[in-house]
Design a protein around this motif. Sequence first.
Motif, PDB file in Angstrom:
ATOM      1  N   ALA A  56     -12.571 -15.249 -15.903  1.00  0.00           N
ATOM      2  CA  ALA A  56     -11.710 -15.197 -17.085  1.00  0.00           C
ATOM      3  C   ALA A  56     -11.034 -16.542 -17.354  1.00  0.00           C
ATOM      4  O   ALA A  56     -10.550 -17.204 -16.437  1.00  0.00           O
ATOM      5  CB  ALA A  56     -10.655 -14.121 -16.875  1.00  0.00           C
ATOM      6  N   SER A  84     -12.256 -22.315 -14.075  1.00  0.00           N
ATOM      7  CA  SER A  84     -13.062 -21.107 -14.311  1.00  0.00           C
ATOM      8  C   SER A  84     -14.203 -21.400 -15.280  1.00  0.00           C
ATOM      9  O   SER A  84     -15.324 -20.894 -15.124  1.00  0.00           O
ATOM     10  CB  SER A  84     -12.177 -19.975 -14.860  1.00  0.00           C
ATOM     11  OG  SER A  84     -11.143 -19.693 -13.952  1.00  0.00           O
ATOM     12  N   THR A 114      -6.286 -17.259 -13.538  1.00  0.00           N
ATOM     13  CA  THR A 114      -6.911 -16.725 -12.323  1.00  0.00           C
ATOM     14  C   THR A 114      -5.850 -16.461 -11.255  1.00  0.00           C
ATOM     15  O   THR A 114      -5.002 -17.311 -11.006  1.00  0.00           O
ATOM     16  CB  THR A 114      -7.949 -17.733 -11.785  1.00  0.00           C
ATOM     17  OG1 THR A 114      -8.814 -18.106 -12.857  1.00  0.00           O
ATOM     18  CG2 THR A 114      -8.758 -17.148 -10.649  1.00  0.00           C
ATOM     19  N   ASP A 150     -13.871 -18.746  -7.391  1.00  0.00           N
ATOM     20  CA  ASP A 150     -12.935 -19.362  -8.335  1.00  0.00           C
ATOM     21  C   ASP A 150     -11.524 -19.049  -7.855  1.00  0.00           C
ATOM     22  O   ASP A 150     -11.224 -17.896  -7.530  1.00  0.00           O
ATOM     23  CB  ASP A 150     -13.182 -18.755  -9.733  1.00  0.00           C
ATOM     24  CG  ASP A 150     -12.292 -19.380 -10.788  1.00  0.00           C
ATOM     25  OD1 ASP A 150     -11.845 -20.530 -10.604  1.00  0.00           O
ATOM     26  OD2 ASP A 150     -12.038 -18.705 -11.807  1.00  0.00           O
TER      27      ASP A 150
END
Length: 304
Positions: free
Chosen positions: A67, A53, A76, A98
């Motif tokens: 995040a 990420s 994630t 992502d």
Amino acid sequence: MQPNLYMPAPVCLIENDENGRLRVRKEAKDILDGINEPVVVVSVVGLYRTGKSYLMNRLAGQQSGFALGSTIESKTKGIWMWCVPHPNKEGHTLVLLDTEGLGDVAKGDSKNDGWIFCLAVLLSSTLVYNSRGTIDNTAVEKLHYVVDLAEQIKIRSTAAADDEEEGEDSDSWRVKCICSAGNATWVVRGFTLDLEIDWKKVTDDDYLEFALNMRKGVSKKIRDYNLPRECIKRYFPSRKCFVFPFPATSHQDMTRLEILQDQDLAQQFMEVTGHFCDYMFVNSDVKRLQGRHIVTGQCECFTK
Ligand SMILES: Nc1nc2c(ncn2[C@@H]2O[C@H](COP(=O)(O)OP(=O)(O)OP(=O)(O)O)[C@@H](O)[C@H]2O)c(=O)[nH]1
Ligand SMILES: [Mg+2]
């Protein structure tokens, strides 16, 4: 259209529903429907907790967005999407995907991992494969397994393929019309070794090609060794590798990379990150369907 005007942060594109099935989020599909220009789709996959990420935020040109987490718990979930104006190609949108990290012990669901990996391959025009420390044989074999699966799926697929007979849920969107990424970029994070083979200095790309080198011979052991490599090379005719040093030296800094300024990060890390981003912006092709048809956000990749 300025996609970032309406997309200041990533949204979830594909989620695990309460039954553990993968489902396309309508909110994300609506965003894609609003993009009527060609899309360059870059997805990242790899083991959980390996800085995926963080790297995607770099491609978005942002300090934060996707995040991050600094604990041992995976962060994630599913596949998240962020559409930003392409920094190099005017009139193009860069779609960053992502993905949920693979191999999470707390999740322990390798089948779900496989689907997420496969979707990342099929939805993108460039795949970023993230590994930590080295290019290891397990990662090569995992990529081969997914590429093999993706080859079989090719055009028609559903995110929850094995649930098809269990009845259609008209509220959910499924991935229908997809085709594979042709480019793969392997990134090795936290690389601390010397790039040398047989006492000769080699490049990052040489390292990848060395790992994908075929062996001579016809024994079963050699065939088993060569098969994944042959398949990966055929599937990804265009390959690139970047080895990243550690971004920071102290443990404290490693856990708060998101808030550190560029000048506080290791210089060599910043250089590689710059080369990586430049390479991706210049070399990631627009997404095309089979038959070379260019895809916009409105492509009918999803069906009820
Ligand atoms: N060692 C190392 N850590 C990094 C690197 N980049 C980011 N991190 C840190 O690693 C931790 C995890 O980063 P994330 O980007 O959330 O990792 P992820 O692969 O997306 O994790 P999951 O979503 O759980 O799979 C954070 O504390 C980051 O600051 C890197 O290049 N090397
Ligand atoms: Mg993540």
